[in-house]
Scaffold this motif. Structure first.
Motif, mmCIF file in Angstrom:
data_model
loop_
_atom_site.group_PDB
_atom_site.id
_atom_site.type_symbol
_atom_site.label_atom_id
_atom_site.label_comp_id
_atom_site.label_asym_id
_atom_site.label_seq_id
_atom_site.Cartn_x
_atom_site.Cartn_y
_atom_site.Cartn_z
ATOM 1 N N VAL A 175 0.831 -1.214 0.000
ATOM 2 C CA VAL A 175 0.000 0.000 0.000
ATOM 3 C C VAL A 175 0.861 1.258 0.000
ATOM 4 O O VAL A 175 0.609 2.213 -0.746
ATOM 5 N N GLU A 176 1.913 1.279 0.856
ATOM 6 C CA GLU A 176 2.772 2.463 0.931
ATOM 7 C C GLU A 176 3.460 2.738 -0.406
ATOM 8 O O GLU A 176 3.609 3.892 -0.825
ATOM 9 N N SER A 177 3.862 1.680 -1.088
ATOM 10 C CA SER A 177 4.513 1.843 -2.384
ATOM 11 C C SER A 177 3.535 2.426 -3.405
ATOM 12 O O SER A 177 3.894 3.305 -4.204
ATOM 13 N N LYS A 178 2.293 1.960 -3.386
ATOM 14 C CA LYS A 178 1.284 2.483 -4.309
ATOM 15 C C LYS A 178 1.008 3.965 -4.044
ATOM 16 O O LYS A 178 0.887 4.767 -4.986
ATOM 17 N N LEU A 179 0.950 4.343 -2.776
ATOM 18 C CA LEU A 179 0.696 5.751 -2.435
ATOM 19 C C LEU A 179 1.886 6.629 -2.804
ATOM 20 O O LEU A 179 1.722 7.764 -3.268
ATOM 21 N N ALA A 180 3.088 6.105 -2.582
ATOM 22 C CA ALA A 180 4.290 6.862 -2.949
ATOM 23 C C ALA A 180 4.337 7.066 -4.457
ATOM 24 O O ALA A 180 4.684 8.158 -4.942
ATOM 25 N N PHE A 181 4.010 6.030 -5.223
ATOM 26 C CA PHE A 181 3.964 6.131 -6.680
ATOM 27 C C PHE A 181 2.932 7.172 -7.111
ATOM 28 O O PHE A 181 3.194 8.027 -7.968
ATOM 29 N N LYS A 182 1.768 7.114 -6.472
ATOM 30 C CA LYS A 182 0.714 8.088 -6.772
ATOM 31 C C LYS A 182 1.207 9.518 -6.544
ATOM 32 O O LYS A 182 1.039 10.398 -7.395
ATOM 33 N N ASN A 183 1.845 9.754 -5.398
ATOM 34 C CA ASN A 183 2.298 11.110 -5.072
ATOM 35 C C ASN A 183 3.387 11.599 -6.023
ATOM 36 O O ASN A 183 3.438 12.775 -6.375
ATOM 37 N N LEU A 202 -4.079 10.232 -15.007
ATOM 38 C CA LEU A 202 -4.800 9.747 -13.831
ATOM 39 C C LEU A 202 -5.644 8.515 -14.167
ATOM 40 O O LEU A 202 -5.804 7.612 -13.338
ATOM 41 N N LYS A 203 -6.166 8.439 -15.389
ATOM 42 C CA LYS A 203 -6.896 7.230 -15.797
ATOM 43 C C LYS A 203 -5.929 6.042 -15.897
ATOM 44 O O LYS A 203 -6.263 4.920 -15.486
ATOM 45 N N LYS A 204 -4.756 6.309 -16.443
ATOM 46 C CA LYS A 204 -3.735 5.265 -16.529
ATOM 47 C C LYS A 204 -3.300 4.826 -15.136
ATOM 48 O O LYS A 204 -3.141 3.621 -14.861
ATOM 49 N N LEU A 205 -3.098 5.803 -14.250
ATOM 50 C CA LEU A 205 -2.686 5.509 -12.872
ATOM 51 C C LEU A 205 -3.758 4.715 -12.140
ATOM 52 O O LEU A 205 -3.453 3.810 -11.344
ATOM 53 N N SER A 206 -5.022 5.030 -12.406
ATOM 54 C CA SER A 206 -6.140 4.319 -11.770
ATOM 55 C C SER A 206 -6.079 2.828 -12.070
ATOM 56 O O SER A 206 -6.248 1.990 -11.171
ATOM 57 N N GLU A 207 -5.829 2.497 -13.315
ATOM 58 C CA GLU A 207 -5.726 1.081 -13.689
ATOM 59 C C GLU A 207 -4.473 0.442 -13.094
ATOM 60 O O GLU A 207 -4.488 -0.732 -12.715
ATOM 61 N N GLU A 208 -3.409 1.231 -12.996
ATOM 62 C CA GLU A 208 -2.120 0.701 -12.545
ATOM 63 C C GLU A 208 -2.165 0.290 -11.073
ATOM 64 O O GLU A 208 -1.632 -0.759 -10.683
ATOM 65 N N ILE A 209 -2.773 1.122 -10.231
ATOM 66 C CA ILE A 209 -2.722 0.863 -8.781
ATOM 67 C C ILE A 209 -4.084 0.498 -8.197
ATOM 68 O O ILE A 209 -4.241 0.404 -6.976
ATOM 69 N N ASP A 210 -5.079 0.299 -9.096
ATOM 70 C CA ASP A 210 -6.406 -0.161 -8.685
ATOM 71 C C ASP A 210 -7.051 0.790 -7.663
ATOM 72 O O ASP A 210 -7.557 0.364 -6.626
ATOM 73 N N ILE A 211 -7.006 2.066 -7.979
ATOM 74 C CA ILE A 211 -7.702 3.090 -7.203
ATOM 75 C C ILE A 211 -8.585 3.843 -8.180
ATOM 76 O O ILE A 211 -8.159 4.167 -9.294
#
Length: 582
Positions: free
Chosen positions: A377-385, A404-413
């Motif tokens: 989870v921390e890695s996904k949030l760090a990637f997002k930021n 952001l659409k690409k990121l949504s698919e990447e980290i399932d948020i």
């Protein structure tokens, strides 16, 4: 003498535009009242250049190039307007006295450097040492035509070969000022010894420095030695091969930008000549302004190691602020162009460079993605930021939606959650954490102040890596002051390194660092967004912070108010004291 329109008209009236264009190598065919030919200013397949003898002008109806005889000389020969006027006047048989762009002193220095280039070339082609160097160049697939094209020479292994010859013609002071010799006590010796020499030119084609590469295996010396900054040379103000490539860059309307000259030479081997090199890892504002004179399209092809990746990230954001269209090419397996050429051949290298560039935003996304662990989870949030900060830098609503659409698919948020998070996060500088993962952190005011000055200290580390002169100035100025003791250890290592070597070699320097020190260096070399200051101010900031940290805070006011006031006061005192010493 001023350049009046009357003088320009007088010069052009004495010239024949058809003769000027033809003499430059363009084949012209008469078509009605005009002449047509292939345009020399772009990759022309069908004749699109029209030359009018009646109007004494030329015009390309494809790329838009056009003008009179003076304009043609300026653009075709890549020379300043003043020099083009002088050359046109000579052709017209008109005597002019026009003030040059350069001072008499600079022109004298250019003459010395041109003589040095001839001296190095003569030594390469007419000595026993030259035979060994030529064999080395041949083994690197650098033939006679390339040696001539890039004006490659050789410095003797004798310590005073150039000095003994040049002191007959030039003063020792001038030779020192252009960096061809050095002085120890009362003794003079050549700067470059036992090195293959590559001339470095400014934007107008004047030789302003040299880069020397060792060709005999000797680990005592750095692989490359460049001229130090001097009266006519500043590495951050020039691009290797730029003056010779300007026409080709204009033709193609983009430039491949590399770290070093061997990359440029490798691309020349496969017929790609719209190339330049930044002579290191840090692209500068002045280098970007040079590129702006010929194109606003850049393909970055820096090294694939960590230093090269940091440099590419930093260059992308800097180019973006100058409104460049930027793409990136990254060769596989950490290969440089010369290595790839040897392994796969000319055709494969050319195909790779013509077909494998990616957009700057895709490059930045993929670089950050390397650190992503989708199960953490921390890695996904760090990637997002980290992606949020990239988007803040670009400041584009359309790009935000795409990424952001690409990121949504990447980290399932969900896309909606990402948009909400993005809009809540203020634009701010990226702060690197000890685990080398880039995060944006919210901290209280006092911690923000400390982080600012830690970033200043990291910037000083980066500047120390850039040059020996910077390093010695910074270490002397800091006088053992530091925000982070690990950064202080880096400064000590840098001082020790520069006591042995003139130029920075990342691999050589890093080989003597501990794992923790490598991590600290990695943090210091990461791009510092929205952060720019000169060395003197950075040193004063670090020293002011250190002084304040060693004092007890006053009783009144909040901690952040007291710290802020004290920093402001100390900076004022430091700078007032500096002015008094001038």
């Amino acid at each position: 003498m001023a350049i009046s329109q009357e003088l320009l008209n007088k010069i052009t009236s004495k010239l024949d535009i058809v003769e000027i264009v033809s003499s430059s190598g363009v084949t012209l065919t008469k078509k009605g009242a005009n002449y047509v030919g292939l345009c020399p200013f772009h990759d022309d397949k069908n004749p699109s250049l029209t030359v009018s003898p009646d109007k004494q002008i030329y015009k390309c109806f494809s790329c838009g190039a056009g003008g009179n005889s003076i304009t043609y000389i300026k653009e075709k020969e890549n020379i300043p307007f003043i020099d083009a006027v002088k050359k046109a006047a000579d052709l017209a048989g008109i005597t002019v006295d026009i003030e040059s762009k350069y001072s008499e002193e600079q022109m004298r220095y250019f003459k010395i450097m041109e003589n040095a280039k001839d001296f190095y070339q003569l030594y390469l082609n007419n000595t026993e040492e030259g035979l060994k160097a030529l064999a080395y160049l041949k083994a690197r697939d650098i033939d006679e035509s390339m040696i001539e094209r890039f004006q490659i020479g050789l410095a003797s292994s004798e310590s005073k070969m150039l000095y003994n010859e040049f002191k007959k013609q030039f003063s020792e002071l001038d030779l020192l000022n252009v960096g061809l010799i050095r002085k120890t006590g009362d003794d003079y010796y050549d700067t470059f010894q036992s090195r293959i020499i590559f001339p470095l030119k400014n934007e107008d084609g004047h030789i302003v420095g040299f880069s020397g590469r060792i060709y005999n295996k000797d680990d005592r010396f750095a692989k490359y030695l460049n001229s130090s900054d001097n009266a006519i040379f500043n590495k951050g103000n020039i691009l290797y091969n730029f003056s010779d490539a300007k026409t080709e860059i204009k033709k193609t309307n983009f430039v491949y930008l590399f770290e070093g000259f061997m990359d440029v030479i490798a691309l020349h081997k496969i017929g790609i000549n719209n190339t330049a090199a930044i002579m290191g890892t840090s692209l500068t504002d002045n280098q970007i302004r040079l590129i702006q004179t010929v194109t606003n399209n850049v393909i970055l092809s820096l090294d694939g190691d960590e230093a090269g990746i940091h440099a590419t990230q930093k260059a992308i954001f800097l180019l973006h602020r100058y409104k460049f269209n930027t793409r990136v090419i990254l060769l596989p397996d950490g290969l440089d162009p010369d290595d790839y050429l040897k392994k796969y051949g000319k055709d494969k290298l050319k195909q790779f460079y013509e077909n494998n560039s990616v957009s700057a935003i895709d490059y930045l996304y993929n670089i950050e993605k390397r650190k992503l662990n989708k199960d953490d989870v921390e890695s996904k949030l760090a990637f997002k930021n980290s992606i949020f900060n990239v988007l803040h830098e670009y400041n584009s609503i359309a790009l935000n939606e795409i990424i952001l659409k690409k990121l949504s698919e990447e980290i399932d948020i969900s896309y909606e959650s990402l948009v909400a998070d993005y809009n809540r996060q203020p634009k701010q500088r990226i702060i690197t954490t000890p685990n080398a993962v880039t995060k944006t952190v919210q901290v209280d005011k006092e911690e923000q102040i400390k982080n600012r000055f830690l970033t200043a200290e990291q910037k000083l580390v980066e500047l120390s890596v850039a040059s020996k002169r910077n390093c010695m100035e910074i270490i002397s100025g800091l006088d053992n002051s530091f925000v982070d003791k690990d950064n202080y250890h880096l400064f000590l290592h840098l001082r020790e390194y520069y006591n042995q070597y003139e130029e920075f070699d990342f691999g050589l320097f890093e080989s003597n660092l501990s794992a923790k020190e490598k991590e600290k260096l990695d943090q210091a070399l990461k791009p510092k967004y929205d952060f720019d200051a000169n060395i003197k101010d950075l040193i004063n900031d670090v020293k002011a912070y250190v002084i304040i940290e060693n004092e007890k805070l006053a009783n009144a006011g909040s901690p952040e108010e007291k710290l802020g006031k004290k920093i402001k006061k100390k900076r004022h005192i430091t700078r007032f004291g500096d002015r008094g010493n001038n």
